[in-house]
Each structure stands twice: as structure tokens, then as C-alpha cells.
Motif scaffolding. Sequence first.
Motif, PDB file in Angstrom:
ATOM      1  N   TYR A  21       0.845  -1.186   0.000  1.00  0.00           N
ATOM      2  CA  TYR A  21       0.000   0.000   0.000  1.00  0.00           C
ATOM      3  C   TYR A  21       0.883   1.241   0.000  1.00  0.00           C
ATOM      4  CZ  TYR A  21      -3.955   3.044   0.865  1.00  0.00           C
ATOM      5  OH  TYR A  21      -4.922   4.023   0.734  1.00  0.00           O
ATOM      6  N   PRO A  22       0.596   2.239  -0.852  1.00  0.00           N
ATOM      7  CA  PRO A  22       1.459   3.439  -0.916  1.00  0.00           C
ATOM      8  C   PRO A  22       1.429   4.211   0.401  1.00  0.00           C
ATOM      9  CG  PRO A  22      -0.556   3.731  -2.199  1.00  0.00           C
ATOM     10  CD  PRO A  22      -0.517   2.304  -1.798  1.00  0.00           C
ATOM     11  N   ASP A  23       2.517   4.867   0.698  1.00  0.00           N
ATOM     12  CA  ASP A  23       2.669   5.531   1.990  1.00  0.00           C
ATOM     13  C   ASP A  23       2.100   6.937   2.010  1.00  0.00           C
ATOM     14  OD1 ASP A  23       5.259   7.503   1.442  1.00  0.00           O
ATOM     15  OD2 ASP A  23       5.217   5.699   0.216  1.00  0.00           O
ATOM     16  N   LYS A  24       1.823   7.534   0.838  1.00  0.00           N
ATOM     17  CA  LYS A  24       1.511   8.965   0.783  1.00  0.00           C
ATOM     18  C   LYS A  24       0.286   9.348   1.591  1.00  0.00           C
ATOM     19  CE  LYS A  24       3.703  10.088  -3.632  1.00  0.00           C
ATOM     20  NZ  LYS A  24       3.487  10.625  -5.001  1.00  0.00           N
ATOM     21  N   ASP A  25      -0.810   8.577   1.432  1.00  0.00           N
ATOM     22  CA  ASP A  25      -2.048   8.991   2.083  1.00  0.00           C
ATOM     23  C   ASP A  25      -2.546   7.963   3.080  1.00  0.00           C
ATOM     24  OD1 ASP A  25      -2.698   7.003   0.395  1.00  0.00           O
ATOM     25  OD2 ASP A  25      -4.340   8.032  -0.623  1.00  0.00           O
ATOM     26  N   ILE A  26      -1.633   7.193   3.639  1.00  0.00           N
ATOM     27  CA  ILE A  26      -2.069   6.110   4.516  1.00  0.00           C
ATOM     28  C   ILE A  26      -2.803   6.628   5.749  1.00  0.00           C
ATOM     29  CG2 ILE A  26       0.181   6.023   5.687  1.00  0.00           C
ATOM     30  CD1 ILE A  26      -0.321   2.988   5.983  1.00  0.00           C
ATOM     31  N   PHE A  27      -2.381   7.780   6.283  1.00  0.00           N
ATOM     32  CA  PHE A  27      -3.056   8.330   7.458  1.00  0.00           C
ATOM     33  C   PHE A  27      -4.179   9.299   7.073  1.00  0.00           C
ATOM     34  CE2 PHE A  27       1.068   7.655  10.007  1.00  0.00           C
ATOM     35  CZ  PHE A  27       0.713   6.333  10.240  1.00  0.00           C
ATOM     36  N   SER A  28      -3.983  10.002   5.979  1.00  0.00           N
ATOM     37  CA  SER A  28      -4.970  11.018   5.605  1.00  0.00           C
ATOM     38  C   SER A  28      -6.203  10.424   4.920  1.00  0.00           C
ATOM     39  CB  SER A  28      -4.322  12.049   4.671  1.00  0.00           C
ATOM     40  OG  SER A  28      -3.859  11.407   3.488  1.00  0.00           O
ATOM     41  N   ASN A  29      -6.071   9.255   4.313  1.00  0.00           N
ATOM     42  CA  ASN A  29      -7.205   8.635   3.600  1.00  0.00           C
ATOM     43  C   ASN A  29      -7.392   7.215   4.131  1.00  0.00           C
ATOM     44  OD1 ASN A  29      -9.246   8.107   1.824  1.00  0.00           O
ATOM     45  ND2 ASN A  29      -7.985   8.144  -0.019  1.00  0.00           N
TER      46      ASN A  29
ATOM     47  N   HIS B  45      -9.891   4.577   2.462  1.00  0.00           N
ATOM     48  CA  HIS B  45      -9.340   3.909   1.274  1.00  0.00           C
ATOM     49  C   HIS B  45      -8.433   2.772   1.700  1.00  0.00           C
ATOM     50  CE1 HIS B  45      -6.684   3.593  -2.354  1.00  0.00           C
ATOM     51  NE2 HIS B  45      -7.857   3.714  -2.956  1.00  0.00           N
ATOM     52  N   PHE B  46      -7.621   3.014   2.720  1.00  0.00           N
ATOM     53  CA  PHE B  46      -6.721   1.987   3.234  1.00  0.00           C
ATOM     54  C   PHE B  46      -7.518   0.824   3.813  1.00  0.00           C
ATOM     55  CE2 PHE B  46      -4.352   0.355   6.977  1.00  0.00           C
ATOM     56  CZ  PHE B  46      -3.327  -0.277   6.293  1.00  0.00           C
ATOM     57  N   HIS B  47      -8.610   1.137   4.556  1.00  0.00           N
ATOM     58  CA  HIS B  47      -9.423   0.078   5.159  1.00  0.00           C
ATOM     59  C   HIS B  47     -10.005  -0.846   4.093  1.00  0.00           C
ATOM     60  CE1 HIS B  47     -10.124   2.820   8.900  1.00  0.00           C
ATOM     61  NE2 HIS B  47      -8.944   2.227   8.913  1.00  0.00           N
ATOM     62  N   ASP B  48     -10.357  -0.297   2.930  1.00  0.00           N
ATOM     63  CA  ASP B  48     -10.888  -1.142   1.856  1.00  0.00           C
ATOM     64  C   ASP B  48      -9.895  -2.224   1.467  1.00  0.00           C
ATOM     65  OD1 ASP B  48     -13.118   0.409   1.860  1.00  0.00           O
ATOM     66  OD2 ASP B  48     -12.733   1.401  -0.053  1.00  0.00           O
ATOM     67  N   TYR B  49      -8.626  -1.858   1.420  1.00  0.00           N
ATOM     68  CA  TYR B  49      -7.599  -2.826   1.030  1.00  0.00           C
ATOM     69  C   TYR B  49      -7.281  -3.787   2.165  1.00  0.00           C
ATOM     70  CZ  TYR B  49      -6.966  -0.634  -3.457  1.00  0.00           C
ATOM     71  OH  TYR B  49      -7.180  -0.179  -4.725  1.00  0.00           O
ATOM     72  N   VAL B  50      -7.391  -3.329   3.402  1.00  0.00           N
ATOM     73  CA  VAL B  50      -7.214  -4.243   4.531  1.00  0.00           C
ATOM     74  C   VAL B  50      -8.295  -5.327   4.477  1.00  0.00           C
ATOM     75  CG1 VAL B  50      -7.187  -4.466   7.050  1.00  0.00           C
ATOM     76  CG2 VAL B  50      -6.106  -2.488   5.954  1.00  0.00           C
ATOM     77  N   ARG B  51      -9.518  -4.934   4.067  1.00  0.00           N
ATOM     78  CA  ARG B  51     -10.613  -5.903   3.992  1.00  0.00           C
ATOM     79  C   ARG B  51     -10.400  -6.912   2.865  1.00  0.00           C
ATOM     80  NH1 ARG B  51     -14.668  -4.039   7.321  1.00  0.00           N
ATOM     81  NH2 ARG B  51     -14.654  -1.798   7.732  1.00  0.00           N
ATOM     82  N   MET B  52      -9.527  -6.620   1.947  1.00  0.00           N
ATOM     83  CA  MET B  52      -9.178  -7.591   0.908  1.00  0.00           C
ATOM     84  C   MET B  52      -8.140  -8.585   1.409  1.00  0.00           C
ATOM     85  SD  MET B  52      -8.873  -5.031  -2.352  1.00  0.00           S
ATOM     86  CE  MET B  52      -7.889  -6.235  -3.216  1.00  0.00           C
ATOM     87  N   SER B  53      -7.622  -8.367   2.627  1.00  0.00           N
ATOM     88  CA  SER B  53      -6.451  -9.107   3.106  1.00  0.00           C
ATOM     89  C   SER B  53      -6.796  -9.964   4.314  1.00  0.00           C
ATOM     90  CB  SER B  53      -5.337  -8.119   3.476  1.00  0.00           C
ATOM     91  OG  SER B  53      -5.109  -7.199   2.426  1.00  0.00           O
ATOM     92  N   ASP B  54      -5.911 -10.916   4.573  1.00  0.00           N
ATOM     93  CA  ASP B  54      -6.069 -11.784   5.739  1.00  0.00           C
ATOM     94  C   ASP B  54      -5.250 -11.303   6.928  1.00  0.00           C
ATOM     95  OD1 ASP B  54      -7.722 -14.024   4.547  1.00  0.00           O
ATOM     96  OD2 ASP B  54      -6.031 -13.982   3.152  1.00  0.00           O
ATOM     97  N   ALA B  55      -4.359 -10.361   6.723  1.00  0.00           N
ATOM     98  CA  ALA B  55      -3.543  -9.824   7.812  1.00  0.00           C
ATOM     99  C   ALA B  55      -2.888  -8.533   7.350  1.00  0.00           C
ATOM    100  CB  ALA B  55      -2.485 -10.828   8.251  1.00  0.00           C
ATOM    101  N   LEU B  56      -2.488  -7.726   8.316  1.00  0.00           N
ATOM    102  CA  LEU B  56      -1.764  -6.477   8.055  1.00  0.00           C
ATOM    103  C   LEU B  56      -0.375  -6.582   8.654  1.00  0.00           C
ATOM    104  CD1 LEU B  56      -1.332  -3.454   7.408  1.00  0.00           C
ATOM    105  CD2 LEU B  56      -2.592  -2.915   9.502  1.00  0.00           C
ATOM    106  N   LEU B  57       0.621  -6.393   7.835  1.00  0.00           N
ATOM    107  CA  LEU B  57       2.005  -6.255   8.303  1.00  0.00           C
ATOM    108  C   LEU B  57       2.340  -4.773   8.251  1.00  0.00           C
ATOM    109  CD1 LEU B  57       4.179  -9.150   6.769  1.00  0.00           C
ATOM    110  CD2 LEU B  57       3.751  -8.658   9.175  1.00  0.00           C
ATOM    111  N   PHE B  58       2.474  -4.171   9.431  1.00  0.00           N
ATOM    112  CA  PHE B  58       2.721  -2.728   9.486  1.00  0.00           C
ATOM    113  C   PHE B  58       4.196  -2.488   9.738  1.00  0.00           C
ATOM    114  CE2 PHE B  58       2.756   1.536  11.235  1.00  0.00           C
ATOM    115  CZ  PHE B  58       1.896   2.188  10.351  1.00  0.00           C
ATOM    116  N   VAL B  59       4.822  -1.778   8.785  1.00  0.00           N
ATOM    117  CA  VAL B  59       6.254  -1.463   8.900  1.00  0.00           C
ATOM    118  C   VAL B  59       6.376  -0.186   9.728  1.00  0.00           C
ATOM    119  CG1 VAL B  59       8.365  -0.991   7.646  1.00  0.00           C
ATOM    120  CG2 VAL B  59       6.659  -2.536   6.655  1.00  0.00           C
ATOM    121  N   LEU B  60       6.919  -0.351  10.943  1.00  0.00           N
ATOM    122  CA  LEU B  60       7.065   0.797  11.845  1.00  0.00           C
ATOM    123  C   LEU B  60       8.133   1.752  11.336  1.00  0.00           C
ATOM    124  CD1 LEU B  60       6.971  -1.202  15.183  1.00  0.00           C
ATOM    125  CD2 LEU B  60       5.165   0.311  14.325  1.00  0.00           C
TER     126      LEU B  60
END
Length: 910
Positions: free
Chosen positions: A471-479, A482-497
Motif C-alpha cells: 500500500y502506498p505511503d503517501k495517504d495512509i493516514f490522511s485517507n 481507502h486503506f481500510h478497503d484494502y485491509v478488507r481484501m487481506s487476511d492480515a496487516l504487516l505494518f512497517v514501523l
Amino acid sequence: MKIEDSLVTKTYYERKFLQGDLEDHPIRQLGELYVKEQKKEMSDLSYIRFAQGEVYFHNSDFEAAIFKWENIHNELEPWAKKNMADAYFELELLDTAEDIYKSITTDSLVLNTEIALQLFTLYLEQNKYEEADQMIKNAVAIHPDYQNVTELACAFFEERKDWNSAVELAVKEAARTKAPEWFKKLHTFIEDGQTVSFGPSHFVPILYLAQKVDVSIFEQLMEALWEKHREKEEDFLLWITEATIILLDPDIPSNHHWKSLPLLMEDSFRQLLSGRYYLSELTDIMPNLLRAWMKLGNRAEGTFAATAVLAWNDVFAGHMDEKTVQAAQGSLSQTAGVEPLIKDSSALAKSIQGWAGSRNLNLHPRFEWSLNKLTDLQSRRIIVAGKSASEKTSFIHLMLNQGNGDFMGSPIPVMYQDGEKTQLQLISNEGITTVTNSSEWMEFEHRRDALMKYTARYPFLHDHHTAVIEYPDKDIFSNSEHFHDYVRMSDALLFVLNSAEPFSAEECEFLLKVKEKIPLCPIHFVLKKDNLLSTEKMEELSKRIHQYFPESGLITYSPDGNDVQQQQGLARFMEDHFSGNPNVRLRTGNMLFFIRGIIKHLLEQQAKIEDDLHQSIQHDEDLLARLKGAVNQLYDIEEEKTKTIQNAYKSLKDELRKDLLQTIPKLIKESADILREDSDFGSIHLKLNEEMNKRIDEYVQYTVHPTYISSLQDWISFSEKELNRAQELLIEWSDSLNDLMGQDRLRLECDFQILADWQRDADRMTGIIQIDKENILLKRTPAQVLLKSAGKIFGVIPANQTIMYNRYKSFIENEDFTETAESIADKFFRQFELLEKAIPRDISLFFREPFAVLKKSAEFYQEQADHNTAMLDEMKSHPEMFRDPVKLFEVRLRQMEWLQFQAKDEKYVH
């Protein structure tokens, strides 16, 4: 034995006279009784005669029996007549037997029934099936309890395939006798499809009775009728109305262990919400169906019924009574969770897709693609996201075991999946597009609604049956939505701190919102190793993470580390946290989310659909006008080309004909040069005629014919240019029309075979032309007669030779040979008439295919415009045709959401 029974079996003689004494033959005994009775002063021989007739009948002496029975005039007379008819029946005198049967008048039910049965048998012997049908029905009506008469009638109806009569008989006998076998017979008729002509309300009375006789039989009848009526859409709603009224009757027990009815009601609930019905049709039906379902459902089925009630009430508030809603809430609170609904969710999605497809509605292809991916439980997807683009990208490099990637760091999400064939596809709301080169990629890279799917050989992904979404980093917090839609396509989230400030307040708050929205989605963490990151700091970081996400894992990596070792560590991390099949409850919840998105999209789409339909109609009508105009223009072009090419041919023909008409008379007159004063004027006309024909033939063969062939070649060349100009114009038309159509649909190709045919005909004409000789000087004109007769008279006189010479010469030089020239010209061109006459037909063939293509396209766009116009008119006049099915889909979705999130520890978040 009753006396009527003995009369039926013709054993009255035993009951009345013999009383079991069979030592002597009945004939002897009855004879002795007859003699004895006859000797009495007040004798009555009728009874003995009747008995004697029975004995004769049993011994096949039918005539003697008839003789005895003819003289019976007491209360046995009706039976005697019936027995006489039986005897005539045995003698195969069927008409006589029928007349006697019909003449009998009696109040006896048994005798009337016997007569009806005998006539039934008689009519069967005569193949009079309509009369036989009436007789067996009479017998049933007169005495239905008589000696299996109803079973006989039913067998007859079945043999004749008179199912209506058979069904009616079964219903009446079940109601009359309350015998289980008649209910079972009716059940068989229903299951075999023999009740299709009966409406849904026809069997209501017998169903009420069946539940009083045997609840199990009642359920079997209800199930059979339910299955049959659901096959006929026009009857189904009426059946549901009738059936639910029956089931809600207080006499129907709710504590019975119902086997099939709750499942039938569940299937019917789905069927009613399939998009085929309008809300107006279901408003009165659905509440009763749901109440009946609640009444009959056991614990497991009650969960589905309760959630159906609550879903209907959520979408259509006020349609359900408060008592039923409260009962549903109470029932749901006492039940455990149901199995994951991924199959039901997939079925609902397909129903919506099928309904939308049948109405040419545009669903979001990206949503559809996501739904299809969620049903695949053999592979998983992990979304990788983070605020630091470089750290996220370097981790994905490690995971994919690639030092670089063409699309890593893309401004739109990219899904990497393993596959043998390298392929790049764009999945957007407009569709799925295969991208073949970098310039195409540049066009799509800023699409906000798009996902790029990149397939290549990725051994790590292959081994773990996993695909990775970057997932692109540009609007991950501001949008975040949109990000949640892609999380719902997935079985897990790997978040790079962000290694500069790992698990910052911003990151924590953001991920807690993700967890709130999608509580079942596992969240794990990735951190880039740093020299400043001590063991104590790592432990502290791990504690802070587990304070909010106690089940999360943390993996570290180093861009400068040993890739092989880090790959091994990452593999162990995958085994620890992603072993086994994907979480089906998570997948189901995500599917329901996307289905809700599709429903919302459809509800918002009505105005757009109407506008699109209007534009489509306008576009189709414009195209249709262009196509019809093109057809009319093509008719003009065909007419013009036919006229032009015909005129060109006529021009060359007229020019040649003119030359023929001018030259042939000259050739004839020039033939006079063979005249001599010493010619034999008795036969000179024959020589002159021969010479004239010879010169004309040479002229035609060596001058006119080659000129014609040459002119014909010029005409073919001229025609080819004309036809080529027409073809070029049609190519321009097709290009223009194809631009308007948006596709390469039209190919207006003419048939140039006609030029080859004309050339072939021209080639055939290069041989010798055969023209019959003309009798130029042998015709019976007055001058010719004079010359010929003068030749005969004076030809032998030498002094008259000069006179004859001058007369012949003058005649030939001054005669008008136009008629002869016309005749020769006609004969010459007659050989080419087929070519000339075929020109209009050939040019019609030349344009035949363009005409067919234009007309077929016009028909297509006419049909499309008519279809869209009808659809638009229907949408405007009946807005419910669009709105109602979508709202009913929402009820089905809402039910599954209740089922999915009914457990107390799960939160409904959609």
C-alpha cells in the motif's frame, strides 16, 4: 350374510331355499319345491323361479335363466332385471344388456351401485371411456363405501391419466374417511406433478384436516405442495400466503419436531429476496412467513428465522409487529454463533451480480474482483503498509527476494503474486485491463480507484500460498477509509514501523482505528534494525505493542543483513502467524462489507442509469439515423452506378451500331464492282448476294468485332474505376460509423467478382462471330423482281447485256440498304445481350454485402434502442423495479450480518 349380499352374488337360492343342504343338486331341490308350491291353492312361484334363474346362470345356461327371470313381478323384480342384463352381458348382447340396466328403477343403494359398476364394465368392453368414466363416478357418488369402489375408480382414473379426477377422489376420500392411505395417495399425486392444474388454495381444507389426523402426514403434504408451487412463480406468492395462514393457526403445534418446513421457509425467504419480486408483492406476505418460520424453527433454524425477522425490521421498519421482533431478539440472545457464512455470502454476491447483469447495470469490477478473491480459501493475502516508504520497500524486497522491483513504491496499491507467466493487470472500477508496456502504466499510475496486480515467479510467496499487497505511503493516514478497503481484501496487516520513532502515538492511534473497524484482522509489525536500537528498547517496544495488540508478532530485518538468514527468519515468522487456512469469519465479514458497498453503489446508480440509458438511446438513434441514411444513399449510389455503367456500355454499343449502319450500306453498294457487261444476268443476283455477305462478314469479323472487344475492355476499366470510387466511399462510411460505434464493427466490402465475370465474358467473345447471311438481293421487292425477270428474258440476247448491266449497277448504287444494315446490327449485338441485361443484376450483387451489413447493424441498433427505451420508460413509470430488488438484497445482507456478528464478544462494525 345380508339378503342384498346374496342378491349381488346370485346366491339367494342358497339363503332362501337350500339352507346349506347340498346333498342333492340345487336344480332337483328347487324343482321339487316348485312342484310342491304349484300344488298350493295360493301358490307364489316367483321366488322359486328367481332362485332357479340364479342356478341356471351359475351353470352358464343363460337363456334358461333369462326365461325364469322374465316372470318375476314382486319386490325382486329390479334384481331380476339386473340379473337378466348380466346374462345378456355374458351372451355378449351388450346393447340389450345396456338397455335393461338403464330401465331399472330402484331405491336400493346396493342395486344402483351394482348397476353403475356393471355399466362401467360394459362401457369398458366397448371402449366407451367417457361413458365408463361417468358410471364409475356415479358409483362412487351413490355408495363410496361399497366393495372397494373408490379404489377401483382411482385405478381407472390413473390408468386413463385423468389426474384431475384421481386427485379430486383422493381429496374427497381423505376428507370422508380420514384414512392415512388416502392422504398418502394425495401426497404421491402431488410429488408426481399431477396437481399442477390446481391452484394454491385448492388443498387448504384438506391440509387443515391432515394436521388433525397426523402431523407428520400434514408436513409431508405441505412440503410436497411447497416444492411444486415454488416452481411456478405466478403461484408461489399465493401459496406462501395460504401456507403461512395455515401454519399460524393455533391448532398447528409449535413444539412438534418439524423436519422440512423450517428449511423450506428459509429457502423461500432467500427466493423472495432474489431480485425477482417487488416490495409491494411481499409487504403482506413476508411478515406472516417470518412469524411462521419463527414458530416452527428449532434452536438452530430459529437463529436464521430470528435474524431474518430482525433484518426485515431493520430495512423496513414498522412492517413487523413489535412482539415478533422482541421474540426474535430473545431467541437470538439464547443461541450460539452459526458456522461461517462464506458460501451464503458468495451466493448472495452472485445473485446480485446476476440480477445486475440481466439489467446491464454496472457493478464496480474492483469490488467484484475482491469478492472472488475472498472466496478462494486456498491462498491468503497480506497487506504491507507503513509511513516510511523506503523501509516498507526494502522489507518487500526481502520478502520477494528481489533487489529491485519495477512497481515498488508505486503511487497506487500493487499486489504481488506468484505465477509462471509474468503479467501486469490494472483492476479498477471500470474493469480489468492488461498493461503491456510502461507507457500504459504511466497512464494508470495516478488512478485513485485502481489496484495493480503483478504476477511473476516469487518462490517465497509460492511456498506460503500468499500474495502481498503493497500500500502506498503517501495517504495512509490522511485517507484511512481507502486503506481500510484494502485491509478488507487481506487476511492480515504487516505494518512497517517508522524506525525513527517506532510505534509512535500517531501509528498506534491509526492502527487502533483499523482494529476497531476490522476487529478480526490480525496486525503484526515489522521493524528495521538500527544500531541505536538496544535489547532493552526492543523489549520496551514489544511491551508497548502488546499492551494494545496482545496477539501481534514483531519481526525485524536489516537491509544490510544476510538475506538467506533473514528469509529463513521471515519463513519461521510466517509459519508461526500464518499457518493453516485463512480466517473464514474474517473473510465472511469482509465479503459482507464489499456486498454492502455494491448495494450502496446500486442504490446510488439509478439516476446515473437513467441518464446513461437516455444517452445510449440518443446515441443509438443517431447511429440508426446514420445507418438508415447510409442505406438510402447506397440505393442512390447503386442506381447511379448502374445508370453510369449502363450508359457507358450503351455509348460504345451505339457508336458501333452507328458505324455498322453507315458502313454496311456502303459495302453493299461497293459490291457492284463485280458487275461486268458480259455477266450472266440470269444468276448475277446470286453472285452479288454472296459477295455482299462476304464483304459484310469480313468487315464484322476483322473490324467491328475487334473494335467491340477493345471497347469492352475500356468499358470494364471504366466500370472498375467507378466501382472503386464507390468502394472508397463505403470505406469512409465504415470508418466514420465505426468511430461513432466505438468499435470496428462494420466492414462494407463490395463484391468485385463481377469485374472478373465481365472479363471472363469478354475473353469468351474473342473468337469468331457467327452471323447468318442476309438475302440482300433475294428479297421480293418490285425492283428486284423486275431485274430478275428481265435477266431471264433478255439475258440471252447479247444486245441487251449493256442495258442489264446499267440497270443492276443503278439499282445497287441507288437502293436503300438501311433495313439490311439494321438486321445485321441486331444480329451482331444479339450475341452480347446477356452481358448487357445482366449489368443491373451484377451491380446489385456488387453492393449486396454492404447493404446486408448496414441493414443488420440498423436492426441491431433499432432493437437496442427499443430495449433501452422500454427499460427507461419502465424505470420512470415503475421506480420500484430497480429500488425494490436492491432493498431486498439489503435484507438478505442484513440477515447475514446479524448471523455473522451475533456473538456477544464480536462487534458489528459495518
